[in-house]
Design an enzyme around this catalytic site. Structure first.
Site, mmCIF file in Angstrom:
data_model
loop_
_atom_site.group_PDB
_atom_site.id
_atom_site.type_symbol
_atom_site.label_atom_id
_atom_site.label_comp_id
_atom_site.label_asym_id
_atom_site.label_seq_id
_atom_site.Cartn_x
_atom_site.Cartn_y
_atom_site.Cartn_z
ATOM 1 N N ASP A 36 0.743 -1.251 -0.126
ATOM 2 C CA ASP A 36 -0.049 -0.006 0.012
ATOM 3 C C ASP A 36 0.781 1.251 0.291
ATOM 4 O O ASP A 36 2.006 1.294 0.333
ATOM 5 C CB ASP A 36 -1.045 0.095 1.145
ATOM 6 C CG ASP A 36 -2.129 -0.946 1.182
ATOM 7 O OD1 ASP A 36 -2.651 -1.358 0.073
ATOM 8 O OD2 ASP A 36 -2.841 -1.208 1.932
ATOM 9 N N LYS A 58 -3.869 3.041 -2.223
ATOM 10 C CA LYS A 58 -4.878 3.982 -2.219
ATOM 11 C C LYS A 58 -4.459 5.128 -1.292
ATOM 12 O O LYS A 58 -4.427 5.045 -0.096
ATOM 13 C CB LYS A 58 -6.275 3.138 -1.836
ATOM 14 C CG LYS A 58 -6.682 2.110 -2.606
ATOM 15 C CD LYS A 58 -8.011 1.664 -2.452
ATOM 16 C CE LYS A 58 -8.108 0.948 -1.024
ATOM 17 N NZ LYS A 58 -7.233 -0.186 -0.828
ATOM 18 N N MET A 171 -7.605 9.919 8.507
ATOM 19 C CA MET A 171 -8.137 10.235 7.315
ATOM 20 C C MET A 171 -8.976 11.263 7.320
ATOM 21 O O MET A 171 -10.261 11.053 6.878
ATOM 22 C CB MET A 171 -8.895 8.896 6.876
ATOM 23 C CG MET A 171 -7.815 7.690 6.471
ATOM 24 S SD MET A 171 -8.670 6.265 5.961
ATOM 25 C CE MET A 171 -9.377 5.757 7.608
#
Length: 256
Positions: A36, A58, A171
């Protein structure tokens, strides 16, 4: 031909030294490593000669592959090459979409194992001397995502803002101002806040402030993703901890 299997491995918070010994041994045994964006690519040094390594990361607003495409790739690689390691930043089970990949693999009979990792939610504040709990200040901490799958602010943010717990938000930089408004509306306008970008790496940046002014300070400092937001009275301990650490180092050097 190797037997198909999938191991989800936690890469830790960013510093390549903050990975477990078991994770390193698993990387050394992998036929394929799918890693990742938040997994430090320096960890690929542990891949054995001939192992396939592929970036499938991502990040907010930038997806190399969709989750469904990653699921298909895991199955394809496992059936073709054998042992697939999914190298995920932090811990696979902390907002890592691990369950989706586990279910996809098991649906076609591929066995799955998990190697836990050090979550950035814990390690990044600690790396900057921000304790998540402290006797006499708080008794718990929340770890929550800033946004849901639909892009809306998580309802858990509103609940967390009503508690005395330290709140670690992942996030969430795109919703920072709105999230701080929620804390302010719950009487937390003067509560200390720290934002740590790319924590535990050489690119680490940190800004501290309060719920009232942290969005302005973060914008001025140019902070963005990936960052961790820590809201709570424990943030106020950071400055004294760093000061004591510096003083200790100065004394140690002068004593040489």
């Amino acid at each position: 031909m190797s037997i198909p299997q999938l191991t989800l491995v936690g890469a830790g918070p960013g510093d390549p030294e903050l990975i477990t010994l078991k994770a390193v041994k698993t990387l050394q045994q992998a036929d394929v490593i799918l890693y990742d964006a938040l997994a430090n690519d320096a960890l690929l040094q542990y891949a054995r000669p001939g192992a396939i390594t592929r970036f499938v990361g991502k990040r907010y607003g930038c997806h190399a592959l969709s989750q469904q495409e990653i699921n298909h790739l895991i199955i394809e690689m496992a059936q073709r090459h054998g042992h697939v390691v999914r190298l995920k930043g932090g811990d696979p089970f902390v907002f890592g979409r691990a369950q989706e990949e586990i279910e996809a693999a098991r649906a076609v009979g591929i066995p799955v194992a998990v190697v836990p990792g050090i979550s950035s939610a814990l390690a990044v504040p600690a790396s900057q001397m921000v304790p998540l709990t402290c006797r006499g200040i708080n008794e718990s901490f929340w770890v929550t995502t800033g946004t849901t799958q639909s892009g809306e602010i998580s309802a858990d943010i509103k609940l967390a803002a009503q508690s005395s717990a330290t709140v670690i938000i992942l996030m969430a930089m795109s919703k920072l101002e709105t999230i701080m408004d929620i804390f302010a509306a719950n009487g937390k306008a003067e509560t200390p806040v720290a934002i740590i970008q790319e924590g535990t790496t050489t690119r680490q940046k940190m800004v501290t402030g309060t719920v009232r002014d942290i969005a302005f300070k973060a914008q001025y400092a140019g902070l963005g993703n990936p960052s961790i937001i820590v809201v709570g009275e424990v943030v106020s301990l950071q400055a004294s901890n760093i000061k004591a650490q510096v003083q200790h180092e100065l004394l140690r050097v002068s004593a040489r």
